[in-house]
Design a protein around this motif. Structure first.
Motif, PDB file in Angstrom:
ATOM      1  N   ARG A 104      37.743  85.850  35.843  1.00  0.00           N
ATOM      2  CA  ARG A 104      36.395  85.298  35.719  1.00  0.00           C
ATOM      3  C   ARG A 104      36.183  84.564  34.392  1.00  0.00           C
ATOM      4  O   ARG A 104      35.110  84.008  34.162  1.00  0.00           O
ATOM      5  CB  ARG A 104      35.354  86.415  35.859  1.00  0.00           C
ATOM      6  CG  ARG A 104      35.278  86.978  37.280  1.00  0.00           C
ATOM      7  CD  ARG A 104      34.326  88.157  37.364  1.00  0.00           C
ATOM      8  NE  ARG A 104      34.156  88.581  38.745  1.00  0.00           N
ATOM      9  CZ  ARG A 104      33.100  88.290  39.500  1.00  0.00           C
ATOM     10  NH1 ARG A 104      32.133  87.564  39.000  1.00  0.00           N
ATOM     11  NH2 ARG A 104      33.017  88.724  40.743  1.00  0.00           N
ATOM     12  N   ASP A 153      36.769  81.661  31.471  1.00  0.00           N
ATOM     13  CA  ASP A 153      37.139  80.237  31.448  1.00  0.00           C
ATOM     14  C   ASP A 153      38.442  80.070  30.663  1.00  0.00           C
ATOM     15  O   ASP A 153      38.947  81.010  30.024  1.00  0.00           O
ATOM     16  CB  ASP A 153      36.014  79.387  30.839  1.00  0.00           C
ATOM     17  CG  ASP A 153      35.623  79.827  29.431  1.00  0.00           C
ATOM     18  OD1 ASP A 153      36.510  80.275  28.671  1.00  0.00           O
ATOM     19  OD2 ASP A 153      34.432  79.716  29.087  1.00  0.00           O
ATOM     20  N   ALA A 175      20.510  78.683  26.157  1.00  0.00           N
ATOM     21  CA  ALA A 175      21.962  78.789  26.369  1.00  0.00           C
ATOM     22  C   ALA A 175      22.702  78.753  25.038  1.00  0.00           C
ATOM     23  O   ALA A 175      23.694  79.470  24.847  1.00  0.00           O
ATOM     24  CB  ALA A 175      22.432  77.663  27.279  1.00  0.00           C
ATOM     25  N   THR A 225      25.089  81.707  23.616  1.00  0.00           N
ATOM     26  CA  THR A 225      26.471  81.434  23.212  1.00  0.00           C
ATOM     27  C   THR A 225      26.725  81.911  21.789  1.00  0.00           C
ATOM     28  O   THR A 225      27.754  82.534  21.492  1.00  0.00           O
ATOM     29  CB  THR A 225      26.760  79.924  23.322  1.00  0.00           C
ATOM     30  OG1 THR A 225      26.559  79.502  24.673  1.00  0.00           O
ATOM     31  CG2 THR A 225      28.186  79.619  22.900  1.00  0.00           C
ATOM     32  N   ASP A 263      23.833  84.438  32.530  1.00  0.00           N
ATOM     33  CA  ASP A 263      24.818  83.370  32.712  1.00  0.00           C
ATOM     34  C   ASP A 263      24.800  82.853  34.141  1.00  0.00           C
ATOM     35  O   ASP A 263      24.936  81.648  34.387  1.00  0.00           O
ATOM     36  CB  ASP A 263      26.222  83.891  32.374  1.00  0.00           C
ATOM     37  CG  ASP A 263      26.450  84.038  30.882  1.00  0.00           C
ATOM     38  OD1 ASP A 263      25.706  83.384  30.118  1.00  0.00           O
ATOM     39  OD2 ASP A 263      27.351  84.789  30.483  1.00  0.00           O
ATOM     40  N   THR A 264      24.643  83.756  35.092  1.00  0.00           N
ATOM     41  CA  THR A 264      24.634  83.367  36.504  1.00  0.00           C
ATOM     42  C   THR A 264      23.482  82.415  36.803  1.00  0.00           C
ATOM     43  O   THR A 264      23.663  81.399  37.486  1.00  0.00           O
ATOM     44  CB  THR A 264      24.526  84.617  37.397  1.00  0.00           C
ATOM     45  OG1 THR A 264      25.645  85.464  37.154  1.00  0.00           O
ATOM     46  CG2 THR A 264      24.497  84.231  38.870  1.00  0.00           C
ATOM     47  N   ILE A 322      21.923  80.470  34.695  1.00  0.00           N
ATOM     48  CA  ILE A 322      22.169  79.198  34.017  1.00  0.00           C
ATOM     49  C   ILE A 322      23.148  78.352  34.821  1.00  0.00           C
ATOM     50  O   ILE A 322      22.959  77.139  34.998  1.00  0.00           O
ATOM     51  CB  ILE A 322      22.690  79.433  32.589  1.00  0.00           C
ATOM     52  CG1 ILE A 322      21.586  80.064  31.719  1.00  0.00           C
ATOM     53  CG2 ILE A 322      23.181  78.132  31.963  1.00  0.00           C
ATOM     54  CD1 ILE A 322      22.043  80.459  30.333  1.00  0.00           C
ATOM     55  N   ARG A 323      24.204  78.992  35.364  1.00  0.00           N
ATOM     56  CA  ARG A 323      25.177  78.249  36.171  1.00  0.00           C
ATOM     57  C   ARG A 323      24.520  77.669  37.423  1.00  0.00           C
ATOM     58  O   ARG A 323      24.826  76.547  37.833  1.00  0.00           O
ATOM     59  CB  ARG A 323      26.346  79.150  36.541  1.00  0.00           C
ATOM     60  CG  ARG A 323      27.307  79.430  35.391  1.00  0.00           C
ATOM     61  CD  ARG A 323      28.624  80.004  35.885  1.00  0.00           C
ATOM     62  NE  ARG A 323      28.460  81.304  36.513  1.00  0.00           N
ATOM     63  CZ  ARG A 323      28.524  82.453  35.839  1.00  0.00           C
ATOM     64  NH1 ARG A 323      28.745  82.454  34.540  1.00  0.00           N
ATOM     65  NH2 ARG A 323      28.367  83.606  36.473  1.00  0.00           N
ATOM     66  N   ARG A 324      23.608  78.426  38.025  1.00  0.00           N
ATOM     67  CA  ARG A 324      22.913  77.909  39.202  1.00  0.00           C
ATOM     68  C   ARG A 324      22.071  76.687  38.858  1.00  0.00           C
ATOM     69  O   ARG A 324      21.992  75.721  39.616  1.00  0.00           O
ATOM     70  CB  ARG A 324      22.025  79.005  39.803  1.00  0.00           C
ATOM     71  CG  ARG A 324      22.800  80.105  40.509  1.00  0.00           C
ATOM     72  CD  ARG A 324      21.851  81.180  41.003  1.00  0.00           C
ATOM     73  NE  ARG A 324      22.574  82.311  41.569  1.00  0.00           N
ATOM     74  CZ  ARG A 324      22.027  83.484  41.864  1.00  0.00           C
ATOM     75  NH1 ARG A 324      20.723  83.671  41.630  1.00  0.00           N
ATOM     76  NH2 ARG A 324      22.754  84.445  42.372  1.00  0.00           N
ATOM     77  N   LEU A 365      22.658  74.598  36.404  1.00  0.00           N
ATOM     78  CA  LEU A 365      23.590  73.494  36.174  1.00  0.00           C
ATOM     79  C   LEU A 365      24.049  72.874  37.493  1.00  0.00           C
ATOM     80  O   LEU A 365      24.146  71.662  37.642  1.00  0.00           O
ATOM     81  CB  LEU A 365      24.797  73.986  35.377  1.00  0.00           C
ATOM     82  CG  LEU A 365      24.543  74.338  33.906  1.00  0.00           C
ATOM     83  CD1 LEU A 365      25.769  75.017  33.304  1.00  0.00           C
ATOM     84  CD2 LEU A 365      24.204  73.066  33.116  1.00  0.00           C
ATOM     85  N   ALA A 366      24.317  73.746  38.481  1.00  0.00           N
ATOM     86  CA  ALA A 366      24.794  73.255  39.773  1.00  0.00           C
ATOM     87  C   ALA A 366      23.712  72.461  40.492  1.00  0.00           C
ATOM     88  O   ALA A 366      24.008  71.529  41.253  1.00  0.00           O
ATOM     89  CB  ALA A 366      25.243  74.425  40.646  1.00  0.00           C
TER      90      ALA A 366
END
Length: 626
Positions: A18, A20, A175, A179, A200-201, A203-205, A207-208
């Protein structure tokens, strides 16, 4: 092995899969390769703190999870490539094991503890830890734990000060702060002094989804109603919240709403509730029906361990109900994975009865119903009911047995469209004395969605205003009072007659019925019996004193019920609600007799109120001095 090769190797195994590329490369760059010959001691985490967690690259390693004679004895487990050794002691920050010795020649990577935080900050890392918790051959959990005095409240699980994002911050600013603090989540200040949670989840959504993130407000992305517990609550309570919401994090606040911290699944590794979350995660990861059933059968052992460690019975029962929910959800998924022609989005699965109320014990049946989206053809509903029968078969294999009277989603009576449920509820409201209306109402208002639409069921919506229908209220009360508490049975039992008493039928069911009716009478949608009594407390029909007494009685009856069922389970007998009075201590017999007398007294009072007080005054609030 060079850094590039180790990066690739780590990335193939959880929880590192998981991370990066940059984090993987950093972790690999800080590792060093170590080798051990067969029979050589690899690690003794009972003797000293763990400085480096070992990632097995090649070979097999034997593990012992209890202090003992060491490598000359039979190991508790043997692990191979991709395994991590020493992580339990790292999380607990104390010497909890294991002892490890090379079963063959071994090559491993020594990973500094300081470099591992990122891999276990997310739920995926916690799920890895839970799934790899050691177990005995008989399924009992084996894990050295801190003394019970430690880690029993959420306060003890908070590791770091919370990161709080100020009101008005953009998502980009939030964010950046997350970080900088290497924080997987943060509390976000909302108007009115409340707090949401940004992860984080989420934020990723965002971004998507695209759009201009530089102007997007952090509070627009945050969960504005995050899972929350109050400082001082038990660790078990937080565990139930986390399992119920299937959440990555739980927010801890003080009594006035200020943020105290955030806890994650991995923090429970040092809590007395550890066994519950461990089994929960292993069930969620079950890949086959056999695997699910095998793991689910360990549930009584987990409950026994939690009780032994001193968790209150109400919390243990809450954990039990939450894990049953997880077993049912996993069974549904496994069945529908092999039925691609049927959609899991076409229905809502309702847990009924004690499971719906979050009060299930070892003897509880798994009652259920299904509510389909409107417009689904009748022929397809029949196919869904066939799939539900497969789910029930899996639950039988997991030793969670279906109701023998047919209260199950595979029964056409309990599998209807939303419109059909609404029409049926209106009929029951108008005439609860016909077509088993009162019984069906009692079953369905205990319904709790555990798959599908989480909102109120159609039956709940219809009965939200039942107090405006006096005739229905009176008929429902008559039905609720039809099952009487039986103090005379206990009087005979105390004289050594009869030999057996059914604690559910003679005491608990009458009490649960009272609480259900009382909650309906004040328009409360609460499900747990204690919450229903609190909601109704202070009315003419349910004075504060009666409600407080019944709350105490309910706790005592549930405590006796679970304790004696666990004794039956340990003796290899099927858990039941029938107590053999010869095995019940004199103190418990006295408590049981007094508890059932209290329920009977409240029933008699409600009978009298129903006769002498007009229906529209039943729910009137009493004056403070009355």
């Amino acid at each position: 092995m060079n850094t590039e090769e180790l990066t690739g190797r780590l990335g193939r195994y959880p929880p590192f899969d998981r991370l990066d590329a940059a984090r993987l490369a950093d972790l690999a760059g800080r590792a060093r390769t170590v080798r051990f010959r067969a029979g050589e001691l690899v690690l003794d985490a009972f003797a000293s703190p763990v400085r480096n967690v070992l990632f097995v690259i090649e070979g097999r390693v034997d593990l012992w999870w209890e202090p003992g004679p060491g490598p000359s004895s039979v190991p508790d487990d043997t692990v191979g490539p991709g395994s991590l050794i020493g992580m339990t002691s790292v999380l607990a920050e104390r010497a909890l094991g294991p002892r490890a010795a090379a079963a063959t020649d071994v090559r491993a990577a020594a990973l500094p503890v300081s470099a591992l935080a990122g891999a276990f900050a997310a739920l995926g890392g916690a799920r890895y830890l839970a799934a790899h918790t050691p177990a005995t051959a008989t399924g009992g959990i084996v894990r050295p734990v801190p003394p019970l005095a430690a880690y029993t409240t959420v306060d003890d699980l908070i590791v770091h000060d919370p990161l709080i994002i100020p009101t008005g911050s953009t998502l980009v600013q939030a964010a950046a702060q997350m970080t900088a603090f290497d924080a997987p989540c943060a509390a976000v200040a909302l108007p009115g002094g409340r707090f949401g949670m940004l992860t984080d989840t989420l934020i990723r959504r965002a971004l998507a989804a695209g759009g201009d993130l530089s102007t997007l407000a952090a509070d627009a992305v945050a969960d504005r109603h995050p899972p929350t517990v109050v400082r001082g609550d038990s660790a078990a309570e937080a565990l139930v919240v986390l399992l119920d919401r299937d959440a990555d994090f739980v927010l801890v606040v003080d009594r006035v709403g200020g943020v105290c911290g955030v806890i994650a699944p991995r923090d429970f590794m040092v809590s007395p509730a550890t066994a519950g979350i461990s089994l929960h995660e292993q069930i969620r990861r079950a890949a086959t029906v056999d695997e699910l059933c095998q793991r689910a059968r360990r549930l009584p052992a987990v409950l026994d361990e939690l009780v032994t460690r001193g968790l209150t019975v109400s919390k243990v029962i809450g954990v039990h109900s939450a894990i049953i929910d997880t077993i049912v959800r996993r069974a549904i998924r496994l069945v529908f994975d092999h039925r691609p022609e049927l959609s899991v989005d076409a229905f809502t699965w309702l847990a009924l009865g004690s499971n719906g109320r979050h009060e299930a014990v070892l003897s509880s049946d798994v009652d259920s119903a299904a509510s389909f989206v409107d417009g689904l053809p009748t022929s397809q509903i029949a196919a869904y009911r066939g799939a539900f029968a497969e789910v029930a078969d899996i639950l039988d294999g997991a030793r969670l047995y279906r109701d023998k009277r047919g209260t199950s989603a595979q029964n056409p009576l309990f599998a209807r469209t939303n419109a059909q449920w609404r029409a049926a509820a209106l009929e029951w409201m108008a005439a609860p004395d016909r077509n088993n209306g009162a019984i069906m109402t009692s079953l369905l208002v205990d319904g709790r969605p555990i798959h599908g639409d989480p909102g109120l069921s159609e039956v709940d919506r219809v009965f939200a205003d039942v107090r405006k229908h006096p005739g229905t209220m009176r008929l429902l009360l008559q039905e609720m009072l039809a099952r009487r508490a039986k103090p005379h049975v206990l009087r005979e039992a105390l004289r050594r007659r009869p030999e057996f008493v059914n604690v559910k039928n003679d005491g608990l069911l009458p009490l649960v019925n009272l609480a259900r009716w009382a909650a309906l009478s004040v328009g409360s949608s609460a499900l747990p019996t204690v919450e229903r009594l609190r909601a109704a407390a202070g009315s003419e029909m349910m004075p504060q004193e009666s409600a407080s007494t019944l709350i105490e009685v309910f706790g005592e009856l549930q405590r006796l019920r679970l304790r004696y069922q666990l004794r039956q389970w340990r003796d290899g007998e099927p858990p039941t609600d029938v107590l053999e009075m010869a095995t019940v201590s004199p103190i418990d017999r006295s408590i049981l007799a007094q508890a059932i007398r209290e329920v009977a007294a409240v029933q008699r009072r409600m009978d009298n109120i129903a006769v002498y007080v007009p229906v529209d005054e039943w729910t009137a609030r009493q004056n403070a001095g009355s």
